[in-house]
Enzyme design. Structure first.
Site, short mmCIF file in Angstrom:
data_model
loop_
_atom_site.label_atom_id
_atom_site.label_comp_id
_atom_site.label_asym_id
_atom_site.label_seq_id
_atom_site.Cartn_x
_atom_site.Cartn_y
_atom_site.Cartn_z
N LYS A 206 0.81 -1.24 0.01
CA LYS A 206 -0.11 0.08 0.03
C LYS A 206 0.96 1.19 -0.13
O LYS A 206 0.78 1.98 -1.14
CB LYS A 206 -0.61 -0.11 1.11
CG LYS A 206 -1.56 1.26 1.26
CD LYS A 206 -3.15 1.08 2.99
CE LYS A 206 -3.70 0.34 2.40
NZ LYS A 206 -4.50 -0.24 3.69
N ARG A 268 -5.41 -7.38 5.65
CA ARG A 268 -5.66 -8.44 6.02
C ARG A 268 -6.57 -8.45 5.36
O ARG A 268 -7.52 -9.57 5.43
CB ARG A 268 -5.34 -8.68 7.10
CG ARG A 268 -6.07 -7.86 8.12
CD ARG A 268 -5.84 -7.88 9.53
NE ARG A 268 -7.10 -7.10 10.78
CZ ARG A 268 -5.75 -6.06 10.74
NH1 ARG A 268 -4.92 -5.51 10.41
NH2 ARG A 268 -6.13 -5.48 11.64
#
Length: 547
Positions: A206, A268
């Protein structure tokens, strides 16, 4: 903020747990011939049987009342509406928007994120088709044959677990590899047999600053350039999944080959996004969409079904009951399907990184047990490794048993043997065997009284060990999507009930920060004297032996 322990439903459950300590599952089943029907949920893709838990209708009523007093339904609405329920990072939690197959418009901060998601899916589709059909070629014009996904945590575990679980649905037109460990052994082992002219790297981060990921990505880039003698080869062999376009471009990746990530998706919970690009490349984009469809079906069930009949809610309430009120400190995830061999590791991160917290939403210390530690293994392997502990240890470990009615690889006699063990283990954990039964059995086998006196105590199993059974009709993209979403929503519900933030991970951040500082010391040779004596001496020992 009012503590959960002050709720009348919480106090009622404490009293209920105390009053039912001596209850045995054998008695509950003996008393109610309809127990399975009362404590099971049938969905299109799976069956959840939770009848082998130490619960009665009264228990479940009290647990549902707790959920209601915690305003679970309102919190569920907040999550799906895009409220910033990730309080510490001021972010929405919208992984469900990634698989919204209704494609209805959704405005977040004035932006229609459904359009963003659909644009990214279209880009993933075009890219995966281009690579799979051989239109995307490497620097020498050769077709791509191998994909190497470089990521860590959710950027690795999610897609790897799915591609492993669904490998029977792959046409094997591409070989997919995963690199997550910063230990150089892993990337060396992956790259050694590969042809640099035919490899495509996906760098998933990210921030595009994650130390482990970027260390591996830089090694992969150096390896490619050493073969091609041209830094521009990176353009043909690297794509990125990141929110940091600038860093990815600086690395050498064409801006057109950067797939978006958004701050409203936690790592996640991100396999439904472009993080799932390895899934689309391996299985084909249509299979990736089927995965999303299965998750969307579970989203609708979670949103629209009453709490008492809601599978994710029930799993979460049972976890709270077993851990917080009955004192279980761990839970096992036990798949009876070779294809799900990574599911336990995936669930370990999903639940423990989400809910392994010790402060409430407002930062006050939690004064009750929260979630258990998650661990597990393939069921058959576990039977010959740690099931002894599950059956006879003083520590009670609730377990989720996960299997399929139909095998994706039918080999005569194998699936029946597998499932016989599956059903037998949940039964044995429940029923156990008492000393009278042991003695009678040994007597019938002609054993002497002295032998029976010696051995009988060792063969006693107390039973009364709670289990959930989840049966898929068949492991396929849609049912796997439903299974993963089932656990994602369970984790959310746990967090609401326990009054903890499920969507940050500050414990992970602490370790990262310290590692970066120590890394500088290892390179420079200068040891910070502010370290504790153990850390300081360990670094000195390492440096002395290394040189």
């Amino acid at each position: 903020m009012t503590s959960r322990t002050s709720l009348s439903s919480w106090q009622a459950l404490l009293e209920h747990a105390e009053n039912n300590k001596q209850v045995h599952l054998n008695q509950l089943f003996a008393d109610d011939s309809e127990r399975f029907d009362k404590f099971s949920i049938k969905l299109p893709n799976l069956l959840l049987d939770y009848s082998k838990n130490l619960v009665t209708e009264e228990t479940m009523a009290k647990l549902v009342t707790l959920a209601q007093e915690c305003d679970l339904e309102a919190w569920r609405e907040k999550m799906f509406n895009g409220d910033k329920i990730n309080r510490t990072e001021d972010r929405a939690v919208l992984h469900s928007a990634l698989r919204n197959r209704a494609k209805s418009p959704f405005l977040l901060d004035g932006i229609n994120i459904t359009e963003q998601v659909e644009d990214t899916l279209a880009k993933m589709k075009a890219f995966s088709i281009s690579v799979r059909e051989g239109h995307w070629c490497g620097y020498s014009g050769k077709r791509i044959t191998d994909i190497v996904n470089i990521g860590v945590g959710g950027s690795n575990l999610g897609p790897q677990m799915v591609t492993e679980a669904l490998k029977q649905y792959s046409d094997n037109s591409l070989n997919v590899h995963y690199v997550s460990n910063v230990d150089g052994t892993q990337i060396a082992d992956v790259l050694r047999p590969l042809n640099p002219e035919k490899v495509l790297f996906i760098v998933s981060s990210k921030t595009f600053t994650t130390t482990e990921t970027m260390t591996n990505a830089n090694t992969a880039r150096d390896w490619l350039i050493a073969s091609s003698f041209d830094e521009k080869a990176v353009l043909k062999h690297f794509v990125a999944v990141s929110a940091n376009t600038e860093n990815a471009v600086d690395f050498g990746i064409d801006q057109e080959n950067i797939f978006d990530m958004w701050d409203w998706v936690g790592g996640r919970f991100s396999l439904w996004s472009a993080i799932g690009l390895p899934i689309a490349l391996d299985l084909g984009f249509d299979k990736f969409i089927e995965l999303l469809e299965g998750a969307h079906e579970m989203d609708l069930h979670f949103q629209q079904t009453s709490l008492r009949d809601n599978a994710p809610v029930i799993l979460a309430l049972l976890s709270v009951w077993n851990c917080t009120f009955l004192g279980a400190q761990s839970q096992a995830i036990l798949p009876y399907d070779q294809s799900l061999h990574m599911l336990s590791a995936y669930m370990q991160q999903a639940e423990m990184e989400s809910n392994g917290k010790s402060v409430t939403w407002d930062g006050a210390p939690v004064d009750y047990p929260t979630v258990p530690s998650i661990w597990g293994e393939l069921g058959i392997n576990g039977q010959h490794a740690f099931y002894q502990y599950l059956h006879q240890s003083n520590n009670v470990v609730p377990a989720d048993f996960i299997g399929s009615v139909q095998s994706v690889t039918p080999v005569k006699g194998h699936h029946e043997t597998l499932m016989a063990n599956f059903f037998a283990q949940t039964q044995a954990l429940m029923t156990g065997v008492n000393e009278a039964q042991v003695r009678a059995d040994l007597k019938a086998k002609g054993r002497t009284d002295s032998y029976i006196d010696k051995v009988a105590p060792h063969k006693v199993h107390k039973g009364n060990r709670p289990t959930n059974t989840i049966l898929l009709k068949r492991l396929e993209p849609k049912s796997l999507g439903s299974l993963i979403a089932l656990y994602e929503h369970k984790i959310f519900v746990q967090g609401i009930i326990l009054q903890i933030c499920s969507f940050d991970q500050w414990g992970v951040e602490l370790g990262k920060g310290l590692a970066n500082k120590i890394s500088e010391e290892l390179y420079s040779g200068h040891i910070n004297q502010d370290h504790d004596s153990s850390t300081r001496e360990l670094i000195k020992y390492y440096q002395a032996d290394k040189t």
